[in-house]
Design a protein around this motif. Structure first.
Motif, PDB file in Angstrom:
ATOM      1  N   VAL A 164       0.840  -1.199   0.000  1.00 19.05           N
ATOM      2  CA  VAL A 164       0.000   0.000   0.000  1.00 19.05           C
ATOM      3  C   VAL A 164       0.877   1.253   0.000  1.00 19.05           C
ATOM      4  CG1 VAL A 164      -1.639   1.340   1.376  1.00 19.05           C
ATOM      5  CG2 VAL A 164      -1.948  -1.112   1.099  1.00 19.05           C
ATOM      6  N   GLY A 165       0.588   2.152  -0.927  1.00 18.84           N
ATOM      7  CA  GLY A 165       1.374   3.377  -1.040  1.00 18.84           C
ATOM      8  C   GLY A 165       2.462   3.275  -2.097  1.00 18.84           C
ATOM      9  N   LEU A 166       2.912   2.066  -2.382  1.00 16.37           N
ATOM     10  CA  LEU A 166       3.963   1.881  -3.386  1.00 16.37           C
ATOM     11  C   LEU A 166       3.569   0.769  -4.358  1.00 16.37           C
ATOM     12  CD1 LEU A 166       7.041   2.082  -0.976  1.00 16.37           C
ATOM     13  CD2 LEU A 166       6.437   3.792  -2.686  1.00 16.37           C
ATOM     14  N   ARG A 167       2.470   0.994  -5.046  1.00 16.08           N
ATOM     15  CA  ARG A 167       1.947   0.014  -5.986  1.00 16.08           C
ATOM     16  C   ARG A 167       2.954  -0.252  -7.117  1.00 16.08           C
ATOM     17  NH1 ARG A 167      -2.588   2.738  -9.313  1.00 16.08           N
ATOM     18  NH2 ARG A 167      -3.916   2.397  -7.520  1.00 16.08           N
ATOM     19  N   ILE A 169       4.661  -4.477 -13.359  1.00  9.56           N
ATOM     20  CA  ILE A 169       5.343  -5.724 -13.721  1.00  9.56           C
ATOM     21  C   ILE A 169       4.400  -6.615 -14.544  1.00  9.56           C
ATOM     22  CG2 ILE A 169       6.519  -7.777 -12.766  1.00  9.56           C
ATOM     23  CD1 ILE A 169       8.011  -5.119 -12.281  1.00  9.56           C
ATOM     24  N   MET A 170       3.101  -6.533 -14.239  1.00  9.72           N
ATOM     25  CA  MET A 170       2.115  -7.316 -14.984  1.00  9.72           C
ATOM     26  C   MET A 170       1.682  -6.614 -16.279  1.00  9.72           C
ATOM     27  SD  MET A 170       1.549 -10.095 -13.197  1.00  9.72           S
ATOM     28  CE  MET A 170       0.233 -10.661 -14.248  1.00  9.72           C
ATOM     29  N   GLY A 171       2.063  -5.355 -16.427  1.00 11.54           N
ATOM     30  CA  GLY A 171       1.715  -4.623 -17.647  1.00 11.54           C
ATOM     31  C   GLY A 171       0.269  -4.178 -17.718  1.00 11.54           C
ATOM     32  N   CYS A 172      -0.364  -3.942 -16.557  1.00 10.14           N
ATOM     33  CA  CYS A 172      -1.768  -3.518 -16.594  1.00 10.14           C
ATOM     34  C   CYS A 172      -1.969  -2.186 -15.869  1.00 10.14           C
ATOM     35  CB  CYS A 172      -2.670  -4.594 -15.990  1.00 10.14           C
ATOM     36  SG  CYS A 172      -2.340  -4.889 -14.246  1.00 10.14           S
ATOM     37  N   GLU A 173      -0.913  -1.388 -15.770  1.00  5.75           N
ATOM     38  CA  GLU A 173      -0.962  -0.147 -14.977  1.00  5.75           C
ATOM     39  C   GLU A 173      -2.001   0.843 -15.499  1.00  5.75           C
ATOM     40  OE1 GLU A 173       1.542  -1.125 -16.814  1.00  5.75           O
ATOM     41  OE2 GLU A 173       2.276   0.496 -18.090  1.00  5.75           O
ATOM     42  N   ARG A 174      -2.310   0.774 -16.782  1.00 12.66           N
ATOM     43  CA  ARG A 174      -3.264   1.751 -17.328  1.00 12.66           C
ATOM     44  C   ARG A 174      -4.705   1.283 -17.216  1.00 12.66           C
ATOM     45  NH1 ARG A 174      -0.619   3.905 -22.826  1.00 12.66           N
ATOM     46  NH2 ARG A 174      -2.620   4.989 -22.883  1.00 12.66           N
ATOM     47  N   ARG A 175      -4.878   0.088 -16.701  1.00 16.12           N
ATOM     48  CA  ARG A 175      -6.241  -0.427 -16.553  1.00 16.12           C
ATOM     49  C   ARG A 175      -6.717  -0.410 -15.106  1.00 16.12           C
ATOM     50  NH1 ARG A 175      -5.592  -6.053 -18.733  1.00 16.12           N
ATOM     51  NH2 ARG A 175      -7.848  -6.198 -18.517  1.00 16.12           N
ATOM     52  N   VAL A 176      -5.890   0.172 -14.229  1.00 17.50           N
ATOM     53  CA  VAL A 176      -6.276   0.221 -12.817  1.00 17.50           C
ATOM     54  C   VAL A 176      -7.344   1.285 -12.605  1.00 17.50           C
ATOM     55  CG1 VAL A 176      -5.486   0.714 -10.462  1.00 17.50           C
ATOM     56  CG2 VAL A 176      -3.995  -0.531 -12.036  1.00 17.50           C
ATOM     57  N   VAL A 177      -8.500   0.873 -12.094  1.00 15.25           N
ATOM     58  CA  VAL A 177      -9.556   1.827 -11.758  1.00 15.25           C
ATOM     59  C   VAL A 177      -9.756   1.844 -10.247  1.00 15.25           C
ATOM     60  CG1 VAL A 177     -11.937   2.544 -12.150  1.00 15.25           C
ATOM     61  CG2 VAL A 177     -10.682   1.335 -13.962  1.00 15.25           C
ATOM     62  N   TYR A 178     -10.049   0.675  -9.713  1.00 12.96           N
ATOM     63  CA  TYR A 178     -10.214   0.544  -8.263  1.00 12.96           C
ATOM     64  C   TYR A 178      -9.084  -0.317  -7.708  1.00 12.96           C
ATOM     65  CZ  TYR A 178     -14.915   2.277  -9.128  1.00 12.96           C
ATOM     66  OH  TYR A 178     -15.981   3.038  -9.502  1.00 12.96           O
ATOM     67  N   ASP A 179      -8.881  -0.197  -6.399  1.00 13.86           N
ATOM     68  CA  ASP A 179      -7.791  -0.960  -5.796  1.00 13.86           C
ATOM     69  C   ASP A 179      -8.255  -1.714  -4.557  1.00 13.86           C
ATOM     70  OD1 ASP A 179      -7.580   0.760  -3.449  1.00 13.86           O
ATOM     71  OD2 ASP A 179      -6.798   2.270  -4.844  1.00 13.86           O
ATOM     72  N   PHE A 180      -7.303  -2.397  -3.948  1.00  9.24           N
ATOM     73  CA  PHE A 180      -7.500  -3.221  -2.762  1.00  9.24           C
ATOM     74  C   PHE A 180      -8.240  -2.458  -1.651  1.00  9.24           C
ATOM     75  CE2 PHE A 180      -4.746  -6.270   0.066  1.00  9.24           C
ATOM     76  CZ  PHE A 180      -5.870  -6.996   0.360  1.00  9.24           C
ATOM     77  N   VAL A 181      -7.772  -1.243  -1.362  1.00  9.35           N
ATOM     78  CA  VAL A 181      -8.362  -0.465  -0.258  1.00  9.35           C
ATOM     79  C   VAL A 181      -9.790  -0.024  -0.602  1.00  9.35           C
ATOM     80  CG1 VAL A 181      -8.160   1.663   1.082  1.00  9.35           C
ATOM     81  CG2 VAL A 181      -6.155   0.225   0.727  1.00  9.35           C
ATOM     82  N   ASN A 182     -10.041   0.312  -1.870  1.00  9.09           N
ATOM     83  CA  ASN A 182     -11.406   0.633  -2.289  1.00  9.09           C
ATOM     84  C   ASN A 182     -12.355  -0.515  -1.959  1.00  9.09           C
ATOM     85  OD1 ASN A 182     -10.150   2.254  -5.252  1.00  9.09           O
ATOM     86  ND2 ASN A 182     -10.947   3.223  -3.399  1.00  9.09           N
ATOM     87  N   VAL A 183     -11.891  -1.738  -2.214  1.00  5.89           N
ATOM     88  CA  VAL A 183     -12.747  -2.892  -1.963  1.00  5.89           C
ATOM     89  C   VAL A 183     -12.952  -3.084  -0.460  1.00  5.89           C
ATOM     90  CG1 VAL A 183     -13.106  -5.354  -2.374  1.00  5.89           C
ATOM     91  CG2 VAL A 183     -11.919  -3.979  -4.085  1.00  5.89           C
ATOM     92  N   ILE A 184     -11.882  -2.933   0.302  1.00  5.93           N
ATOM     93  CA  ILE A 184     -11.996  -3.068   1.766  1.00  5.93           C
ATOM     94  C   ILE A 184     -12.984  -2.048   2.319  1.00  5.93           C
ATOM     95  CG2 ILE A 184     -10.761  -2.677   3.953  1.00  5.93           C
ATOM     96  CD1 ILE A 184      -8.361  -4.066   2.750  1.00  5.93           C
ATOM     97  N   ASN A 185     -12.928  -0.825   1.786  1.00 14.36           N
ATOM     98  CA  ASN A 185     -13.807   0.235   2.282  1.00 14.36           C
ATOM     99  C   ASN A 185     -15.210   0.200   1.683  1.00 14.36           C
ATOM    100  OD1 ASN A 185     -11.685   1.162   3.780  1.00 14.36           O
ATOM    101  ND2 ASN A 185     -11.114   2.785   2.360  1.00 14.36           N
ATOM    102  N   GLY A 186     -15.455  -0.767   0.807  1.00 16.31           N
ATOM    103  CA  GLY A 186     -16.776  -0.885   0.204  1.00 16.31           C
ATOM    104  C   GLY A 186     -17.050   0.155  -0.874  1.00 16.31           C
ATOM    105  N   GLU A 187     -15.998   0.802  -1.379  1.00 18.02           N
ATOM    106  CA  GLU A 187     -16.178   1.806  -2.432  1.00 18.02           C
ATOM    107  C   GLU A 187     -16.262   1.163  -3.820  1.00 18.02           C
ATOM    108  OE1 GLU A 187     -13.451   4.576   0.407  1.00 18.02           O
ATOM    109  OE2 GLU A 187     -12.622   3.875  -1.489  1.00 18.02           O
ATOM    110  N   ALA A 188     -15.881  -0.101  -3.898  1.00 22.42           N
ATOM    111  CA  ALA A 188     -15.984  -0.840  -5.148  1.00 22.42           C
ATOM    112  C   ALA A 188     -16.176  -2.311  -4.804  1.00 22.42           C
ATOM    113  CB  ALA A 188     -14.708  -0.672  -5.978  1.00 22.42           C
ATOM    114  N   THR A 189     -16.759  -3.062  -5.747  1.00 17.74           N
ATOM    115  CA  THR A 189     -16.868  -4.501  -5.492  1.00 17.74           C
ATOM    116  C   THR A 189     -15.573  -5.169  -5.936  1.00 17.74           C
ATOM    117  OG1 THR A 189     -17.725  -5.031  -7.678  1.00 17.74           O
ATOM    118  CG2 THR A 189     -19.346  -4.410  -5.994  1.00 17.74           C
ATOM    119  N   LEU A 190     -15.394  -6.383  -5.462  1.00 18.15           N
ATOM    120  CA  LEU A 190     -14.204  -7.139  -5.826  1.00 18.15           C
ATOM    121  C   LEU A 190     -14.120  -7.301  -7.344  1.00 18.15           C
ATOM    122  CD1 LEU A 190     -11.805  -8.503  -4.544  1.00 18.15           C
ATOM    123  CD2 LEU A 190     -13.214 -10.510  -4.126  1.00 18.15           C
ATOM    124  N   ASN A 191     -15.258  -7.608  -7.962  1.00 16.99           N
ATOM    125  CA  ASN A 191     -15.260  -7.792  -9.415  1.00 16.99           C
ATOM    126  C   ASN A 191     -14.879  -6.534 -10.175  1.00 16.99           C
ATOM    127  OD1 ASN A 191     -15.762 -10.506  -9.743  1.00 16.99           O
ATOM    128  ND2 ASN A 191     -17.980 -10.225  -9.403  1.00 16.99           N
TER     129      ASN A 191
END
Lengths: 86, 270
Positions: free
Chosen positions: B41-44, B49-71
């Protein structure tokens, strides 16, 4: 020993130094890993009490904590000074 | 039943994220539905390395906080449809990860996934502790360097005491050694700790040796897990590691110096 061996053995030193240092360090850190955190303080206080009565050296007291599956052993070792030194 | 694997090391820069990316890709390529989670956290960085940096919309903490679903947060890999990435948050809030929150997400993932890879941050703070807390297996990534070996031993101590399995008196986490950035040439010159030395000190089951290889940097430059580079020795090493983890009996490679002629010496390591 051939000349080649001589060069080999002198060069093998840095890895073997690393190995020796690590073996000692890791063994030491493992024994202290499972020790209760009060151990150093206990040792210091025991030393203070013993010193009231006997003039012992800083290193004369060792407190060891050992643990196996069945029991925990707290071992206290005090080396009293020779009578003659009194 | 899902299997949770933590990729850990204590020390930074030894190849945890490289390993997480390749192991996750390897397991997914074998047909196992796999999720890989960035706990840093803080240093994503797993996304890069997986080559998907431009497809990140929501993250781990968003899901924990209920701001986004896991899917919504899971990113499906474009090269393998069995692989999903859960990126770390870039928040600077150190307390963003909670044990309860992480546990809930892992439980939810476990319903659907076969393997869950937790890419641990360096150090022994919250992110690292939570990455290992729920693990069933631990991949301890170690470099043949004294500071890395010492830190690995520290992590073994923490794995043995501060995990869910330890706290519930269950069977201990299975620990495996992954020795990375290994250079057989330097070992035979006496400049580097050998596999035997390190196994001797850590007494860990060796899952594989990953040789120092230029292809690792090339792979991260392009956002491709190095396991997909079939020409690369490091890629082949990860392929072996995945196969061994899945129970295949493969002899260890890359431990001994390859006999090279003068020609080979001129065109060193791929």
């Amino acid at each position: 020993m051939s000349l080649l061996d001589y060069f080999k053995s002198s060069k093998s030193s840095s890895a073997s130094i690393a190995r020796e240092r690590l073996q000692i360090l890791v063994a030491h850190e493992r024994t202290s890993r499972n020790q209760p955190s009060y151990l150093p303080k206990l040792q210091a206080e025991l030393l203070a009490v013993v010193k009231k009565y006997v003039n012992v050296d800083e290193n004369a007291i060792s407190v060891n904590f050992e643990q196996d599956e069945e029991r925990e052993v707290l071992e206290l070792n005090i080396i009293l000074p020779d009578e003659t030194t009194h | 039943m899902a299997r949770i694997i933590v990729v850990t090391s204590g020390k930074g820069g030894v190849g945890k994220t490289t390993t997480s990316a390749s192991i996750a890709m390897g397991l997914a390529k074998k047909g196992h539905k796999t999720a890989v989670i960035d706990f840093d956290v803080g240093l994503r960085n797993l996304d890069l390395i997986m080559g998907c940096e431009r497809r990140v919309v929501y993250d781990f903490v968003n899901v924990i906080n209920g701001e986004a679903t896991l899917n919504q947060a899971l990113i499906k890999d474009k090269r393998c449809n069995q692989l999903f990435i859960l990126p770390a948050s870039q928040t600077r809030d150190k307390d963003a990860l909670t044990q309860e929150g992480v546990g809930k997400i892992l439980d939810e993932l476990a319903k659907d996934f076969k393997y869950i890879i937790c890419d641990s941050p360096a150090g022994i703070e919250r992110g690292a502790n939570l990455a290992m807390y729920f693990a069933d297996d631990a991949f301890v990534v170690t470099n043949p360097e004294i500071s890395s070996v010492r830190d690995s031993d520290r992590m073994l101590g923490i794995l043995a005491s501060k995990s869910r399995r330890a706290e519930n008196n269950e069977e201990a986490i299975k620990e495996y050694l992954l020795l990375s950035r290994y250079s057989p040439e330097r070992v035979s010159l006496g400049e580097m700790l050998s596999v035997e030395d390190i196994q001797d000190i850590l007494s860990l089951h060796l899952l594989g040796v990953i040789p120092e290889a230029k292809s690792v940097l090339n792979a991260s430059n392009s956002g491709t897990p190095v396991i997909l580079d079939k020409e690369s020795t490091a890629g082949q090493a990860y392929e072996d590691i995945v196969a061994r983890y899945l129970g295949e009996d493969r002899p260890h490679r890359f431990i001994n110096e390859e006999k090279k002629g003068l020609f080979g010496k001129l065109f060193r390591s791929k």
